[in-house]
Design an enzyme around this catalytic site. Structure first.
Site, short mmCIF file in Angstrom:
data_model
loop_
_atom_site.label_atom_id
_atom_site.label_comp_id
_atom_site.label_asym_id
_atom_site.label_seq_id
_atom_site.Cartn_x
_atom_site.Cartn_y
_atom_site.Cartn_z
CD GLN A 172 3.33 0.96 6.06
OE1 GLN A 172 2.77 1.33 6.70
NE2 GLN A 172 4.51 1.38 6.01
CB SER A 202 3.04 6.29 6.72
OG SER A 202 2.40 4.61 5.41
CG ASN A 227 -0.20 -0.09 2.33
OD1 ASN A 227 -0.17 -1.44 2.48
ND2 ASN A 227 -1.01 0.71 3.33
CG ASP A 228 -0.52 3.60 2.78
OD1 ASP A 228 -1.12 3.86 2.24
OD2 ASP A 228 -0.22 5.13 4.16
N PRO A 229 2.92 4.71 -0.51
CG PRO A 229 2.99 6.13 -2.51
CD PRO A 229 2.43 5.20 -1.48
#
Length: 559
Positions: free
Chosen positions: A72, A118, A55-57
């Site tokens: 993530q 993150s 998921n999240d950069p």
């Protein structure tokens, strides 16, 4: 040339170049093997982790000749779980080398034993530092990159650098650390943290400040609470912001090479709305980073109208530009994710610019102040010149259907699941412009996805609808519709569409982004059509369609 289509003879534009055909038996066997695997929906030129959950950069940074992307990553399953920081590097942000996990949860009872959430990266004194959230309770930690390739990180021995959550905060995470000022041998820093208060809002951005002294052995150790520096309207922005980003951009529309005038800069805040899963941005913002009264962020603009979420940006020192990456969320059930064994992708790198001096045919001078988003020019290297359809200046009759790609794979034409489309429609001559772009279309319309473009009858805008009613025969994927808007009346409607198996990115007139997923089940869901719904001729100024070279060696990417 002419091709027989359903209900009549439809035009398909001539492709530039040809490819040799495989023997039919080999082609059928290859197609069977491709569609029998669970990887068919996996993108071929977008970044993905290969397997398990992404998921999240996090913490994008340019370092020692490489662009580094962290994200993530759950290494144990294709669904969300206690994350590590995955890691990849690239010389061009397109062709990636996957590297070992950069930061993993502690196995000895450390403060991040329940996950490495993150955060961000910053370069200080020729070293790379990263900051992230450890959950339950939420605390902020730091680590120092090791070596020239950042293949490892040494966690601060004095972690956590920010202990605990302020009173009444129900969320306090995703630190973004930025330099604020330089004074002699000192650098002043701010740590911005996404926050929610009492599960009711307002969504907030909190700040802490720190000062580092050149050469000190324990930098970023002492952080001082500066308070809430920005908050939003719960009616507009929900009750919690996450993954905040704050940076300045030149007000002029400078080229990717960094040339052009930049008379002054403007502050930009990007924040993602938790639980609602959309991302907002705010322009002309000056955050009071030293603890003055919190500013109200209102009149938000949409970063993306679809499934792009939690974007993270960085300054590219090579070309002096602002690059942003986003997470392309999945839109299928957990059962589908577990069956396929992978989830999540990262959007193509986008260049962010103010639109004040953009091409006035695309963004009029009197348009609202907005951010322009364009895919970085490095992606053009993926275009296959042998499989290209090109057409300039043609009139499209009312009710006409142009067959761009057939449902069955034709090796001499661009691949309908792996392509880039550029389309320009002259709205000064197309008075009631209304048309549909049909993609991933199977024979007999058994599956297809439609993008509908309509010039508003009375307001200065263009409405866009993503219709996924017939996108897939699989009941485990989303088939809802989404809407977007170009909030002005341009002279030219400029469409950039990137189709990469399940991952699709649409950018219209550089200001309106709609990211979406398609998961067709049929092996002939490769067709593409342009359909006029207008009462008067549609004037197309330019159409380009390229097959895109894959960057991964998955079997379906070479078919």
């Amino acid at each position: 040339r002419e091709r027989e289509g359903e209900g009549g003879s439809d035009v398909i534009f001539e492709a530039e170049g040809h490819a040799s055909c495989l023997p039919m038996r080999s082609l059928l066997l290859l197609l069977f093997l491709v569609f029998a695997t669970a990887s068919y929906h996996k993108p071929c030129y977008h970044y993905h982790a290969g397997q398990n959950w992404l998921n999240d950069p996090n913490g994008p940074v340019y370092w020692q000749g490489y662009y580094h992307l962290f994200y993530q990553y759950n290494p144990k399953a294709p669904v969300w779980g206690p994350p590590s920081w995955g890691h990849a590097r690239s010389v061009d942000m397109i062709h990636w080398e996957r590297l070992p996990i950069a930061i993993a949860p502690s196995t000895t009872g450390g403060p991040d034993s329940k996950g490495v959430w993150s955060g961000s990266a910053t370069v200080h004194e020729d070293r790379v530092f990263v900051f992230y959230t450890a959950p339950h309770p939420q605390r902020q930690l730091g680590a120092l990159g090791l070596g020239s390739d950042l293949r490892g990180f040494e966690k601060f021995p004095y972690n956590p650098v920010v202990k605990g959550v302020p009173s009444h905060f129900t969320a306090f995470r995703d630190p973004s650390v930025i330099p604020v000022a330089r004074e002699g041998n000192k650098t002043h820093w701010a740590m911005l943290i996404g926050a929610g208060i009492d599960m009711q809002g307002p969504p907030s951005i909190a700040a802490l400040t720190a000062t580092t002294i050149d050469g000190e052995s324990t930098p970023f150790r002492k952080w001082r609470w500066a308070g809430v520096v920005a908050h939003g309207d719960p009616e507009e922005s929900g009750f919690e912001w996450e993954c905040p980003d704050y940076f300045e951009l030149p007000r002029g529309h400078r080229s990717e090479s960094g040339s052009g005038d930049a008379p002054d800069t403007s502050g930009v805040v990007i924040a993602s709305v938790n639980h609602a899963f959309f991302t907002q941005y705010f322009l002309n913002v000056s955050l009071p980073l030293h603890g003055r009264e919190s500013v109200l962020l209102e009149r938000s603009l949409m970063f993306d109208y679809g499934c792009a979420y939690a974007p993270k940006s960085f300054h590219d020192p090579v070309r002096n530009r602002r690059i942003i990456w986003n997470w392309i969320r999945e839109e299928r059930s957990k059962a589908e994710l577990r069956k396929d064994g992978w989830a999540g992708a990262i959007g193509l790198p986008r260049v962010l610019q103010h639109c004040h001096t953009a091409d006035p045919r695309i963004v009029p001078r009197d348009a609202p102040d907005m951010l322009c988003q364009t895919i970085a020019h490095e992606a053009r290297a993926l275009r296959d010149p042998r499989r290209r359809i090109h057409k300039e200046t043609f009139s499209f009759a009312p009710g006409a259907v142009a067959l761009l790609l057939p449902a069955e794979r034709d090796p001499s034409l661009p691949h309908g699941a792996r392509c880039e489309l550029r389309l320009e429609v002259d709205l000064t001559r197309s008075h009631d412009a209304s048309f549909r772009l049909i993609l991933r279309k199977a024979s007999a319309n058994r599956e297809y996805t439609a993008l509908v473009f309509r010039r508003h009858a009375s307001l200065p805008r263009v409405d866009i609808t993503l219709d996924r009613t017939h996108t897939s025969l699989n009941p485990g994927v989303k088939n809802d519709s989404k809407t977007a808007v170009v909030p002005f009346a341009p002279e030219v409607l400029s469409i950039a569409l990137y189709v990469d198996h399940s991952a699709c990115e649409l950018i219209v007139n550089e200001v309106t982004s709609l990211t979406f997923r398609t998961y067709p089940t049929l092996r002939d869901s490769l067709g593409m059509e342009l359909v006029s719904d207008a009462r008067t001729p549609l004037e197309v100024a330019r159409l380009d369609l390229w097959e895109m070279h894959p960057v991964w060696d998955d079997p379906h990417c070479s078919s």
